[in-house]
Design a protein around this motif. Structure first.
Motif, PDB file in Angstrom:
ATOM      1  N   THR A 301      -5.532  51.443   1.091  1.00 24.00           N
ATOM      2  CA  THR A 301      -6.211  50.751  -0.533  1.00 24.00           C
ATOM      3  C   THR A 301      -6.783  50.928  -0.704  1.00 24.00           C
ATOM      4  O   THR A 301      -7.485  50.107   0.270  1.00 24.00           O
ATOM      5  CB  THR A 301      -4.652  49.584  -1.071  1.00 24.00           C
ATOM      6  OG1 THR A 301      -4.931  48.405  -0.640  1.00 24.00           O
ATOM      7  CG2 THR A 301      -3.399  50.537  -0.861  1.00 24.00           C
ATOM      8  N   ASP A 302      -7.486  50.476  -1.792  1.00 26.82           N
ATOM      9  CA  ASP A 302      -9.331  49.553  -2.131  1.00 26.82           C
ATOM     10  C   ASP A 302      -9.514  48.431  -1.401  1.00 26.82           C
ATOM     11  O   ASP A 302     -10.076  48.462  -0.932  1.00 26.82           O
ATOM     12  CB  ASP A 302      -9.415  49.848  -3.734  1.00 26.82           C
ATOM     13  CG  ASP A 302      -9.762  51.360  -4.242  1.00 26.82           C
ATOM     14  OD1 ASP A 302      -9.920  51.804  -3.249  1.00 26.82           O
ATOM     15  OD2 ASP A 302      -8.453  51.436  -5.287  1.00 26.82           O
ATOM     16  N   VAL A 303      -8.235  47.674  -1.875  1.00 23.39           N
ATOM     17  CA  VAL A 303      -9.104  46.478  -1.367  1.00 23.39           C
ATOM     18  C   VAL A 303      -8.382  46.132   0.351  1.00 23.39           C
ATOM     19  O   VAL A 303      -9.632  45.325   1.252  1.00 23.39           O
ATOM     20  CB  VAL A 303      -7.819  45.138  -2.159  1.00 23.39           C
ATOM     21  CG1 VAL A 303      -7.699  43.826  -1.466  1.00 23.39           C
ATOM     22  CG2 VAL A 303      -8.219  45.226  -3.695  1.00 23.39           C
ATOM     23  N   ALA A 304      -7.514  46.943   0.614  1.00 24.82           N
ATOM     24  CA  ALA A 304      -7.214  46.337   2.103  1.00 24.82           C
ATOM     25  C   ALA A 304      -8.213  47.208   2.863  1.00 24.82           C
ATOM     26  O   ALA A 304      -8.177  46.748   4.026  1.00 24.82           O
ATOM     27  CB  ALA A 304      -5.535  47.438   2.175  1.00 24.82           C
ATOM     28  N   ALA A 305      -8.875  48.294   2.224  1.00 25.98           N
ATOM     29  CA  ALA A 305     -10.091  48.790   3.237  1.00 25.98           C
ATOM     30  C   ALA A 305     -11.426  47.999   2.548  1.00 25.98           C
ATOM     31  O   ALA A 305     -12.484  48.939   3.427  1.00 25.98           O
ATOM     32  CB  ALA A 305     -10.048  50.203   3.251  1.00 25.98           C
ATOM     33  N   ARG A 306     -11.277  46.946   2.142  1.00 26.37           N
ATOM     34  CA  ARG A 306     -12.286  46.501   0.892  1.00 26.37           C
ATOM     35  C   ARG A 306     -13.396  45.835   2.618  1.00 26.37           C
ATOM     36  O   ARG A 306     -13.204  45.206   3.594  1.00 26.37           O
ATOM     37  CB  ARG A 306     -12.486  45.112   0.303  1.00 26.37           C
ATOM     38  CG  ARG A 306     -13.842  45.028   0.076  1.00 26.37           C
ATOM     39  CD  ARG A 306     -14.219  45.793  -1.363  1.00 26.37           C
ATOM     40  NE  ARG A 306     -15.510  44.977  -2.034  1.00 26.37           N
ATOM     41  CZ  ARG A 306     -15.625  45.310  -2.966  1.00 26.37           C
ATOM     42  NH1 ARG A 306     -15.296  46.611  -3.657  1.00 26.37           N
ATOM     43  NH2 ARG A 306     -17.427  45.581  -3.292  1.00 26.37           N
ATOM     44  N   GLY A 307     -14.743  46.705   3.109  1.00 24.24           N
ATOM     45  CA  GLY A 307     -15.613  46.472   4.038  1.00 24.24           C
ATOM     46  C   GLY A 307     -15.420  46.942   5.375  1.00 24.24           C
ATOM     47  O   GLY A 307     -16.301  46.103   5.982  1.00 24.24           O
TER      48      GLY A 307
END
Length: 590
Positions: A301-307
């Motif tokens: 997901t987007d949040v989990a892969a942030r950065g």
């Protein structure tokens, strides 16, 4: 290059050892003389080298005229990041950047053992990196004393506010010394970030890394148009076609991550998941599996892969369209870093083409519109890789010679080569057949909802209707999938109580019948039979529309409201649990 102007010698050596020959624009900007000792609000996109930039920016404040730190005590700098993965990545970056200075860098992130972190803090630290919630916990419990901070860095500040960390950030900034330096790094500067800067910074220098869009110059954007029912098949073929060392598939929800992870595991891909429902230990192991080669595909997901930063990431696939241009750039920015090439493949269902065009326009990205690789293209690419395999060019070793001779004598060169090809292909998931869909192209006018009718068509009856809760929204992809036809080859759909009539383009009718097989069944539950013409009320060759139900292109058709129980009962009002024999068919498409 071994020297960088304006950088402490110890950090310059670290950059040279890391292979840096030049600095990015944002890194150069924070070293300008006017930046000396000042607060800063820096807007730069993900992947532009922000971590190294703020590491360089705060070095003069922390080291002064010294080359090395003294013994570790209360922290001198605090770096705050929105997610665990990003905080740990920041810590790793600062560790190598400050390696020759003797700096002790400690992390405080959610999901890790607080007792271990407390012991690390008691041993002293020069720089602390953490997530807002965990840092607040340590400060309130007296484990983290920030009274001697000289610098605070907020990385991905816009993301932290989006995730609801405003109160935590205000608490941390309120507890830290008033004379500290405060550096805010943010991809965008919305009003909330501007307010935060105004309240907690003094005489801040505004830095906008113009031209940071060039970070995406090494990314090849491809918008791949697919039939909605073929979305997952397209992802499989893209993964097989590129055979990337590392790939990330971005999904919109945790449920989608779980679904794709299960399917790709069953297809033989070495895959890991990354979503918010996983524990920190599970997420750490997933990333490590990607880094050491045990897994090659990450579903996230987007949040989990942030950065997150995966060194060999060559391919990004957008399984679900991003919600906005910033998310598109952030996802894609995981690849094409540090001079390496990368591919960002956007899976675009035909009915979402306009949305994809707007996203690309707002992101100022030029994408090549195409269709996903076909099964034949994947096999051809496999053959190219096989012919270029290094094992075919290596000389026969002395210890192999006897057995090679024995193999050739017993089976012959042609049979041995065939066995080699089978072994090579057997270790890879078979590609999928994908329905032909015209590749998208930028639209010049409003999208048409209705097209002209077929010159000639044939009609078919399906043994399912309103009484069984049939719905065109799942019947249409079922027809496309089972009949191997595209949505544009299906005309009107008329739904009756016990059966549904479907119009199919005459030139596609025979291939449709051949695809569904001699039993003339869809999903082993719905019988199909040809009928002589359109049902009562239908018009042969008429425009593509539905008569009294959803059509392939439109919204639910409006029906005249009739008083009385019988007239009010239509497919939209019936409980879904009474779907009866159509339940199996619906399961794949709801």
């Amino acid at each position: 290059m071994t020297e960088f102007e304006g950088i402490a010698p110890a950090l310059g050596r670290a950059l040279a050892n890391r292979g840096y020959e030049t600095l990015t624009q944002v890194q150069k900007a924070v070293l300008e003389p006017e930046m000396s000792g000042r607060d800063a609000l820096v807007s730069a996109q993900t992947g532009s080298g922000k971590t190294v930039a703020f590491g360089l920016a705060i070095a003069p404040t922390l080291l002064g005229d010294e080359e090395r730190f003294g013994s570790a005590g209360l922290p001198k700098a605090l770096a705050i990041a929105p997610t665990r993965e990003l905080a740990l990545q920041v810590m790793r970056e600062l560790e190598w950047l400050y390696a020759d200075t003797g700096a002790r860098v400690v992390s405080c992130v959610g999901g890790m053992d607080m007792r271990t972190e407390r012991r690390e803090l008691q041993r002293g630290a020069h720089i602390v990196v953490g997530t807002p919630g965990r840092l607040c916990d340590h400060i309130r419990r007296g484990a983290l004393d920030i009274s001697e901070l000289k610098a605070v860095v907020l990385d991905e500040a816009d993301e932290m506010l989006d995730l609801g960390f405003r109160e935590d950030l205000e608490f941390i900034l309120g507890e830290s010394p008033e004379d500290r330096r405060t550096l805010l790094f943010s991809a965008t500067v919305p009003r909330a970030i501007a307010d935060l800067a105004r309240n907690y910074q003094r005489d801040a220098l505004r830095i906008t890394a113009q031209g940071e869009q060039r970070q995406h110059v090494d990314i090849e954007y491809r918008a791949l148009t697919v039939a909605p029912a073929d979305r997952e098949n397209a992802i499989i073929n893209v993964l097989r076609y590129y055979e990337a060392a590392n790939a990330i598939v971005f999904c919109a929800t945790r449920a989608a991550v779980n679904h794709l992870t299960a399917r790709f595991n069953n297809r033989g891909f070495s895959v890991v998941a990354l979503s918010g429902e996983l524990s920190q230990n599970e997420r750490t192991h997933a990333l490590q599996a990607m880094r050491d080669g045990r897994a090659r595909v990450c579903i996230a997901t987007d949040v989990a892969a942030r950065g997150i930063d995966l060194p060999n990431l060559e391919l990004v696939i957008h399984a679900d369209l991003p919600t906005n241009a910033e998310t598109l750039l952030h996802r894609s920015g995981r690849t094409g870093r540090a001079g390496r090439k990368g591919v960002s493949a956007i899976i675009v269902p035909k009915n979402a083409q306009r949305k994809a065009e707007r996203l690309l326009k707002f992101a100022k990205v030029q994408a090549e519109w195409a269709t996903p690789p076909s099964a034949e293209m994947v096999i051809e690419r496999d053959n190219e890789r096989l012919l270029a395999d290094a094992s075919l060019s290596q000389p026969v070793a002395e210890e192999e010679q006897d057995f090679v001779t024995q193999l050739l004598k017993r089976h012959g060169a042609e049979q041995v080569a065939a066995a080699f090809v089978r072994l090579y292909r057997g270790n890879r998931s078979a590609p999928e057949d994908i329905m032909e869909v015209a590749p998208g192209a930028p639209s010049t006018g409003p999208e048409r909802k209705v097209r002209d009718g077929f010159a000639e068509s044939r009609w078919f009856s399906l043994s399912v209707g309103r009484k069984q809760n049939a719905e065109p929204r799942w019947l249409l992809p079922l027809l496309c999938r089972e009949g191997k036809i595209s949505k544009r080859e299906i005309g009107a759909i008329r739904m009756e109580q016990q059966e549904t009539f479907v119009e199919i383009e005459a030139g596609s009718a025979d291939s449709f019948l051949k695809a569904i097989g001699p039993k003339k069944m869809l999903e082993d539950t719905i019988r199909v039979k040809a009928v002589d013409g359109p049902p009562a009320g239908g018009r042969p060759g008429g425009p593509r529309r539905s008569f009294d139900s959803d059509g392939p292109h439109g919204k639910p058709a409006k029906k005249p409201h009739r008083k009385g129980g019988a007239g009010k009962s239509d497919w939209k009002d019936r409980p879904r649990e009474n779907a009866g024999r159509t339940k199996k068919a619906r399961k794949s498409f709801d």
